[in-house]
Design a protein around this motif. Structure first.
Motif, PDB file in Angstrom:
ATOM      1  N   ILE A 284       0.888  -1.117   0.117  1.00  0.00           N
ATOM      2  CA  ILE A 284      -0.081   0.116  -0.074  1.00  0.00           C
ATOM      3  C   ILE A 284       0.843   1.416   0.053  1.00  0.00           C
ATOM      4  N   GLU A 285       2.058   1.189   0.769  1.00  0.00           N
ATOM      5  CA  GLU A 285       2.933   2.282   0.921  1.00  0.00           C
ATOM      6  C   GLU A 285       3.475   2.732  -0.518  1.00  0.00           C
ATOM      7  N   ALA A 286       3.814   1.406  -1.146  1.00  0.00           N
ATOM      8  CA  ALA A 286       4.483   1.627  -2.480  1.00  0.00           C
ATOM      9  C   ALA A 286       3.441   2.128  -3.411  1.00  0.00           C
ATOM     10  N   ASP A 287       2.239   2.392  -3.130  1.00  0.00           N
ATOM     11  CA  ASP A 287       1.052   3.021  -4.226  1.00  0.00           C
ATOM     12  C   ASP A 287       0.547   1.963  -5.046  1.00  0.00           C
ATOM     13  N   VAL A 288       0.479   0.902  -4.403  1.00  0.00           N
ATOM     14  CA  VAL A 288      -0.095  -0.600  -5.281  1.00  0.00           C
ATOM     15  C   VAL A 288      -1.508  -0.517  -5.190  1.00  0.00           C
ATOM     16  N   ASN A 289      -2.363  -0.568  -6.228  1.00  0.00           N
ATOM     17  CA  ASN A 289      -3.704  -0.373  -6.448  1.00  0.00           C
ATOM     18  C   ASN A 289      -4.482  -1.510  -5.217  1.00  0.00           C
ATOM     19  N   LEU A 290      -5.144  -0.927  -4.487  1.00  0.00           N
ATOM     20  CA  LEU A 290      -5.822  -1.724  -3.395  1.00  0.00           C
ATOM     21  C   LEU A 290      -6.495  -3.081  -3.609  1.00  0.00           C
TER      22      LEU A 290
ATOM     23  N   VAL B 298      -3.524  -5.280  -4.183  1.00  0.00           N
ATOM     24  CA  VAL B 298      -3.071  -5.740  -2.925  1.00  0.00           C
ATOM     25  C   VAL B 298      -3.687  -6.707  -2.218  1.00  0.00           C
ATOM     26  N   LYS B 299      -5.136  -6.660  -2.166  1.00  0.00           N
ATOM     27  CA  LYS B 299      -5.998  -7.780  -1.392  1.00  0.00           C
ATOM     28  C   LYS B 299      -5.699  -9.098  -2.031  1.00  0.00           C
ATOM     29  N   LYS B 300      -5.899  -9.044  -3.483  1.00  0.00           N
ATOM     30  CA  LYS B 300      -5.889 -10.255  -4.236  1.00  0.00           C
ATOM     31  C   LYS B 300      -4.567 -10.930  -4.118  1.00  0.00           C
ATOM     32  N   PHE B 301      -3.358 -10.383  -4.085  1.00  0.00           N
ATOM     33  CA  PHE B 301      -2.074 -10.754  -3.781  1.00  0.00           C
ATOM     34  C   PHE B 301      -1.761 -11.398  -2.407  1.00  0.00           C
ATOM     35  N   VAL B 302      -2.432 -10.702  -1.510  1.00  0.00           N
ATOM     36  CA  VAL B 302      -2.249 -11.122  -0.160  1.00  0.00           C
ATOM     37  C   VAL B 302      -3.076 -12.269   0.241  1.00  0.00           C
ATOM     38  N   LYS B 303      -4.220 -12.337  -0.438  1.00  0.00           N
ATOM     39  CA  LYS B 303      -4.958 -13.640  -0.359  1.00  0.00           C
ATOM     40  C   LYS B 303      -4.452 -14.563  -0.894  1.00  0.00           C
ATOM     41  N   THR B 304      -3.882 -14.636  -2.226  1.00  0.00           N
ATOM     42  CA  THR B 304      -3.112 -15.664  -2.877  1.00  0.00           C
ATOM     43  C   THR B 304      -1.918 -16.410  -2.062  1.00  0.00           C
TER      44      THR B 304
ATOM     45  N   GLN C 225      -0.851   5.597  -9.442  1.00  0.00           N
ATOM     46  CA  GLN C 225      -2.109   4.941  -9.577  1.00  0.00           C
ATOM     47  C   GLN C 225      -2.651   5.884 -11.036  1.00  0.00           C
ATOM     48  N   ASP C 226      -2.038   6.959 -11.205  1.00  0.00           N
ATOM     49  CA  ASP C 226      -2.713   7.773 -12.445  1.00  0.00           C
ATOM     50  C   ASP C 226      -2.330   7.009 -13.609  1.00  0.00           C
ATOM     51  N   ALA C 227      -1.144   6.490 -13.592  1.00  0.00           N
ATOM     52  CA  ALA C 227      -0.592   5.929 -14.801  1.00  0.00           C
ATOM     53  C   ALA C 227      -1.532   4.589 -15.213  1.00  0.00           C
ATOM     54  N   VAL C 228      -1.852   3.761 -13.972  1.00  0.00           N
ATOM     55  CA  VAL C 228      -2.852   2.962 -13.940  1.00  0.00           C
ATOM     56  C   VAL C 228      -4.010   3.148 -14.572  1.00  0.00           C
ATOM     57  N   ASN C 229      -4.709   4.429 -14.097  1.00  0.00           N
ATOM     58  CA  ASN C 229      -5.965   4.796 -14.637  1.00  0.00           C
ATOM     59  C   ASN C 229      -5.766   5.050 -15.983  1.00  0.00           C
ATOM     60  N   VAL C 230      -4.763   5.737 -16.417  1.00  0.00           N
ATOM     61  CA  VAL C 230      -4.605   6.006 -17.913  1.00  0.00           C
ATOM     62  C   VAL C 230      -4.508   4.772 -18.777  1.00  0.00           C
ATOM     63  N   ALA C 231      -3.784   4.010 -18.235  1.00  0.00           N
ATOM     64  CA  ALA C 231      -3.692   2.583 -19.090  1.00  0.00           C
ATOM     65  C   ALA C 231      -5.160   1.917 -18.980  1.00  0.00           C
ATOM     66  N   LYS C 232      -5.881   1.933 -18.253  1.00  0.00           N
ATOM     67  CA  LYS C 232      -7.126   1.455 -18.101  1.00  0.00           C
ATOM     68  C   LYS C 232      -7.992   2.114 -19.235  1.00  0.00           C
ATOM     69  N   SER C 233      -7.950   3.498 -19.261  1.00  0.00           N
ATOM     70  CA  SER C 233      -8.783   4.301 -20.194  1.00  0.00           C
ATOM     71  C   SER C 233      -8.297   3.950 -21.641  1.00  0.00           C
TER      72      SER C 233
ATOM     73  N   GLY D 107       4.116   1.556  -7.505  1.00  0.00           N
ATOM     74  CA  GLY D 107       2.777   1.282  -7.460  1.00  0.00           C
ATOM     75  C   GLY D 107       2.538   1.013  -9.134  1.00  0.00           C
ATOM     76  N   ALA D 108       2.970   1.564  -9.946  1.00  0.00           N
ATOM     77  CA  ALA D 108       2.407   1.433 -11.459  1.00  0.00           C
ATOM     78  C   ALA D 108       2.812   0.106 -11.972  1.00  0.00           C
ATOM     79  N   ALA D 109       4.272  -0.364 -11.792  1.00  0.00           N
ATOM     80  CA  ALA D 109       4.730  -1.387 -12.277  1.00  0.00           C
ATOM     81  C   ALA D 109       4.145  -2.809 -11.750  1.00  0.00           C
ATOM     82  N   LEU D 110       3.721  -2.540 -10.396  1.00  0.00           N
ATOM     83  CA  LEU D 110       3.034  -3.614 -10.091  1.00  0.00           C
ATOM     84  C   LEU D 110       1.606  -3.873  -9.890  1.00  0.00           C
ATOM     85  N   SER D 111       0.881  -2.816 -10.531  1.00  0.00           N
ATOM     86  CA  SER D 111      -0.591  -2.873 -10.633  1.00  0.00           C
ATOM     87  C   SER D 111      -0.889  -2.617 -11.932  1.00  0.00           C
TER      88      SER D 111
END
Ligand code: GDP
Length: 297
Positions: free
Chosen positions: A40-46, A49-55, A228-236, A258-262
């Motif tokens: 979370i501190e590295a700005d990974v999409n929430l 993070v949740k899915k990763f932790v669960k797996t 995370q802006d990069a991630v949102n841009v990528a999604k759009s 965060g971007a690299a991991l999300s």
């Protein structure tokens, strides 16, 4: 250095568990709490993070791990495997057309590094793949953008196709494809217009170019520093256009990661290259496993 905070935190967490001769469920839970905070501190999409932790938790608490002789090391390996998986698993090569020219569309917001990356990628294509790229200046809104590509072309000794600002990007693309065939340039790289924000006109123009050019690759260039802006841009961009891969630039800066991991998990599209500097040789294929190793030390 990129990922520094994340790397330090994860390495400290992993160190605590590596040497343990016996691991309890509580140990795994404690570890995963720290992993969660670090991500979370590295700005990974929430959601990521949740899915990763669960797996990771499910695998780490499994019987084979708990009963193995080196449970700590097994858990660390699981974290590394899943981190690699999160970033796309395998390295993802460029798709070349069986019938040249291969068409690569470069898209992205202004300032992300699109034009620079076009030059870098052209250099890689010539050096590593023995190709003859033609660079196409299709950003007709900013004369400076055309000039930038022309200057870059001279610098790396690569032909640039340009028709100025009075011809539509689709028409430029059409003529560039003909020109490439005549001149036996076997890769056509279209440097499209960037905007400050994602907007409908931009997307429509990109869709029109795509329909005409039928590109083998559509590379979206995003700036790792924007998180995370990069991630949102990528999604759009992916929703509107369907990209085939992402180039993450400015990974030489101190991005938290965060971007690299999300991006892969959020868009389903692989990171194919990373930009590691402003120079023309600073583009590297993205290797998820090596990146995971770098983060985990
Ligand atoms: P465009 O508007 O998307 O075409 O962006 P440009 O290619 O003009 O790049 C914007 C700025 O980012 C320029 O100053 C580039 O030198 C810089 N840049 C691009 N890629 C990288 C990279 O991987 N690392 C660093 N440090 N700077 C980069």
């Amino acid at each position: 250095m990129a990922f520094q905070g994340l790397a330090e935190r994860l390495q400290a967490t992993m160190q605590k568990i590596t040497g343990k001769g016996k691991i309890t469920e509580q140990d795994v839970k404690d570890m995963m709490r720290e992993v969660r905070f670090a991500l979370i501190e590295a700005d990974v999409n929430l959601k990521v993070v949740k899915k990763f932790v669960k797996t990771v938790s499910e695998r780490a608490i499994g019987q084979e791990v708990m009963k193995s002789l080196t449970p700590g090391q097994q858990v660390v390996k699981i974290v590394k495997d899943e981190l690699t998986e999160l970033m796309g698993g395998e390295q993802n090569p460029i798709q070349f057309s069986r019938k040249p020219p291969t068409v690569i569309m470069m898209v992205g917001l202004q300032g992300a590094g699109k034009t620079t990356t076009t030059g870098k990628l052209a250099t890689v294509l010539r050096k590593k793949h023995n190709r003859k790229p033609l660079l196409v200046a299709a950003d007709v809104y900013r004369p400076a953008a055309i000039q930038q590509l022309e200057t870059l072309g001279k610098q790396i000794d690569m032909p640039v196709f340009s028709l100025g600002t009075d011809v539509s990007p689709v028409e430029i693309t059409r003529q560039a494809l003909e020109h490439a065939k005549e001149e036996h340039q076997d890769v056509v790289m279209i440097d499209t217009a960037g905007r400050l924000h994602v907007d409908e006109n931009l997307m429509q123009e990109l869709v029109d170019i795509k329909e005409l050019a039928q590109p083998d690759e559509i590379f979206l260039v995003v700036d790792a520093m924007t998180g995370q802006d990069a991630v949102n841009v990528a999604k759009s961009f992916d929703d509107a256009l369907g990209v085939t891969g992402v180039v993450l630039t400015k990974l030489d800066g101190d991005t938290r990661g965060g971007a690299a991991l999300s991006i892969r998990e959020v868009t389903g599209k692989p990171i194919k290259f990373v930009g590691m500097g402003e120079k023309m040789d600073a583009l590297e294929p993205f290797h998820p496993e090596r990146m995971a190793s770098r983060i985990l030390g």
